[in-house]
Write a protein that holds these residues in place. Structure first.
Motif, PDB file in Angstrom:
ATOM      1  N   SER A  23     -11.974   5.513   1.704  1.00  0.00           N
ATOM      2  CA  SER A  23     -10.780   6.338   1.516  1.00  0.00           C
ATOM      3  C   SER A  23      -9.475   5.562   1.611  1.00  0.00           C
ATOM      4  CB  SER A  23     -10.772   7.471   2.547  1.00  0.00           C
ATOM      5  OG  SER A  23     -10.713   6.958   3.869  1.00  0.00           O
ATOM      6  N   TYR A  24      -9.523   4.275   1.965  1.00  0.00           N
ATOM      7  CA  TYR A  24      -8.267   3.541   2.104  1.00  0.00           C
ATOM      8  C   TYR A  24      -8.445   2.060   1.749  1.00  0.00           C
ATOM      9  CZ  TYR A  24     -10.412   2.305   6.607  1.00  0.00           C
ATOM     10  OH  TYR A  24     -11.289   1.877   7.580  1.00  0.00           O
ATOM     11  N   SER A  25      -7.326   1.450   1.370  1.00  0.00           N
ATOM     12  CA  SER A  25      -7.286   0.019   1.057  1.00  0.00           C
ATOM     13  C   SER A  25      -5.845  -0.448   1.189  1.00  0.00           C
ATOM     14  CB  SER A  25      -7.810  -0.252  -0.363  1.00  0.00           C
ATOM     15  OG  SER A  25      -6.999   0.417  -1.331  1.00  0.00           O
ATOM     16  N   GLY A  53      -7.113   1.191  -6.067  1.00  0.00           N
ATOM     17  CA  GLY A  53      -8.325   1.884  -5.658  1.00  0.00           C
ATOM     18  C   GLY A  53      -8.982   1.263  -4.443  1.00  0.00           C
ATOM     19  N   THR A  54     -10.246   1.597  -4.233  1.00  0.00           N
ATOM     20  CA  THR A  54     -10.989   1.141  -3.055  1.00  0.00           C
ATOM     21  C   THR A  54     -12.385   0.690  -3.461  1.00  0.00           C
ATOM     22  OG1 THR A  54     -12.084   3.222  -2.476  1.00  0.00           O
ATOM     23  CG2 THR A  54      -9.781   2.976  -1.778  1.00  0.00           C
ATOM     24  N   SER A  76     -10.468  -3.280   1.881  1.00  0.00           N
ATOM     25  CA  SER A  76     -10.757  -1.888   1.549  1.00  0.00           C
ATOM     26  C   SER A  76     -11.920  -1.369   2.377  1.00  0.00           C
ATOM     27  CB  SER A  76     -11.118  -1.771   0.063  1.00  0.00           C
ATOM     28  OG  SER A  76     -11.609  -0.480  -0.244  1.00  0.00           O
ATOM     29  N   ASN A  93      -4.252   8.279   4.762  1.00  0.00           N
ATOM     30  CA  ASN A  93      -4.938   7.302   3.926  1.00  0.00           C
ATOM     31  C   ASN A  93      -4.015   6.780   2.827  1.00  0.00           C
ATOM     32  OD1 ASN A  93      -7.600   7.246   5.105  1.00  0.00           O
ATOM     33  ND2 ASN A  93      -7.871   9.325   4.324  1.00  0.00           N
ATOM     34  N   SER A  94      -4.089   5.464   2.606  1.00  0.00           N
ATOM     35  CA  SER A  94      -3.289   4.813   1.571  1.00  0.00           C
ATOM     36  C   SER A  94      -4.177   3.937   0.710  1.00  0.00           C
ATOM     37  CB  SER A  94      -2.187   3.960   2.218  1.00  0.00           C
ATOM     38  OG  SER A  94      -1.282   4.755   2.948  1.00  0.00           O
ATOM     39  N   HIS A  95      -3.677   3.601  -0.467  1.00  0.00           N
ATOM     40  CA  HIS A  95      -4.387   2.718  -1.383  1.00  0.00           C
ATOM     41  C   HIS A  95      -3.564   1.462  -1.653  1.00  0.00           C
ATOM     42  CE1 HIS A  95      -7.309   5.780  -3.482  1.00  0.00           C
ATOM     43  NE2 HIS A  95      -7.522   5.669  -2.178  1.00  0.00           N
ATOM     44  N   ASP A 105      -2.392   1.934  -8.782  1.00  0.00           N
ATOM     45  CA  ASP A 105      -3.304   2.162  -7.672  1.00  0.00           C
ATOM     46  C   ASP A 105      -4.530   1.271  -7.886  1.00  0.00           C
ATOM     47  OD1 ASP A 105      -5.180   3.113  -5.849  1.00  0.00           O
ATOM     48  OD2 ASP A 105      -4.735   5.236  -6.216  1.00  0.00           O
ATOM     49  N   PHE A 116       0.846  -1.198   0.000  1.00  0.00           N
ATOM     50  CA  PHE A 116       0.000   0.000   0.000  1.00  0.00           C
ATOM     51  C   PHE A 116       0.874   1.237   0.000  1.00  0.00           C
ATOM     52  CE2 PHE A 116       0.313  -1.583   4.374  1.00  0.00           C
ATOM     53  CZ  PHE A 116       0.813  -0.486   5.058  1.00  0.00           C
ATOM     54  N   THR A 126      -1.617  -1.132  -3.650  1.00  0.00           N
ATOM     55  CA  THR A 126      -0.705  -0.775  -4.740  1.00  0.00           C
ATOM     56  C   THR A 126      -0.017  -2.018  -5.289  1.00  0.00           C
ATOM     57  OG1 THR A 126      -0.274   1.320  -3.607  1.00  0.00           O
ATOM     58  CG2 THR A 126       1.239   0.712  -5.373  1.00  0.00           C
TER      59      THR A 126
END
Length: 342
Positions: free
Chosen positions: A174-176, A169-170, A191, A154-156, A167, A144, A158
């Motif tokens: 706001s985060y995953s 996404g979710t 997520s 917040n992170s995604h 990325d 992430f 990756t």
């Protein structure tokens, strides 16, 4: 009862008894994995099919943790990105490439890929921090990343492949985070959903998410089976349907890895939440891995607190604690041939 049904029932009973006997007779060799020279403790996070283990060495008050790889139980340091902080190795593939994190000279923690012991900065999605948690045989790395300096919390999820970053996404939140990747590139993680009202386990295939429902995904095998937690107890998503794996009597458990034969490892709290013990779930049976330790090892105070990874040979690694000396050590369990099949 007809003779056919009687014979079938007898054969079924014999098969069940034989399976139970095989499980009862399974034995493991146990090895402690020493820290680097000068270290005071070690911990393991990942394992490949060659038996190479990765994790970290702790130095107590003498310095930050150091990413470590063990080959045939011998520890070797994995130098980081030049910064002053800790580094940790999380996963290793058959090429010996290692994924993890370390600190840059700017003081930022970045996802790191070690090839032949040399660290490469995998970068971020635009923010200041990132972490790599797993790597597959093709060198696909997942983890992430923070995506904006203005939103550091917040992170995604990756994916890093070569010099590219994707990325994932979710599910609307706001985060995953991505925690595991299989040979074909399917990714397991979790997520937040829209409004951040809940967290759901996710399997991404070709970048497309499958919402597995409430929970957290931490492991995946080549069949795409995800394991993790429903937020309370260890969970296996069989055909995308959650199966509660239960506990060792405590209120909490978590599955961390699954191999292609369906062996699942993780940890569970014991009765009255007295301690965390490493667990193997297999063929409907739950095994406290401390039960496979020799009497001498148990009397010496060693307790397997968790099982972080299992390879295709059934080797298991994780972290053990000593209740007598307060030591912490990475360990490796290797199955011995069962006497039932000699």
């Amino acid at each position: 009862m007809s003779r056919h049904l009687a014979v079938t029932a007898s054969l079924l009973l014999a098969t069940v008894l034989a399976g139970a006997q095989a499980h009862a007779q399974q034995r493991y060799s146990f090895s402690l994995l020493a820290p680097l020279a000068g270290g005071v403790q070690s911990g393991a996070n990942g394992l490949n099919d060659l038996g190479q283990v990765v994790g970290s060495t702790g130095f107590g008050d003498d310095g930050p943790a150091q990413a470590t790889r063990w080959k045939q139980a011998a520890p070797a340091a994995l130098p980081g990105l030049g910064g002053p902080g800790a580094s940790v190795a999380q996963g290793v593939n058959l090429r010996g490439w290692v994924a993890g994190k370390s600190m840059t000279v700017q003081g930022e923690t970045h996802a790191t890929l070690w090839k032949n012991g040399v660290a490469a900065d995998l970068g971020t999605l635009g923010g200041r921090t990132s972490t790599a948690l797993a790597i597959n045989p093709k060198g696909l790395v997942v983890g992430f990343s923070n995506f904006s300096p203005s939103d550091p919390n917040n992170s995604h999820a990756t994916v890093w492949q070569g010099s590219s970053k994707t990325d994932l996404g979710t599910l609307g939140g706001s985060y995953s985070g991505a925690y595991a990747v299989n040979t074909s590139g399917q990714v397991a993680g979790h997520s937040a959903v829209t409004g951040n009202t809940a967290v759901h386990a996710v399997r991404w295939t070709g970048g497309v998410p499958t919402d597995l429902g409430p929970g957290y995904g931490y492991g995946i095998n080549d069949a795409g089976e995800v394991v993790g937690s429903n937020g309370q107890t260890a969970t296996w998503w069989q055909d995308d349907t959650p199966v509660d794996l239960g506990t060792l009597g405590g209120s909490l458990s978590q599955a961390t890895d699954i191999n292609n034969t369906g062996q699942i490892v993780g940890y569970s709290l014991t009765l009255a939440n007295a301690a965390s013990h490493a667990v193997l779930w297999q063929d409907g049976a739950t095994t406290d891995l401390n039960s496979v330790l020799s009497l001498a090892t148990r009397q010496a105070g060693w307790v397997l607190a968790n099982a972080a990874a299992i390879n295709e040979n059934g080797w298991i690694t994780g972290t053990a604690f000593n209740t007598v000396t307060a030591a912490q050590s990475a360990y490796l369990l290797k199955p011995k041939p069962s006497s039932a099949f000699r």
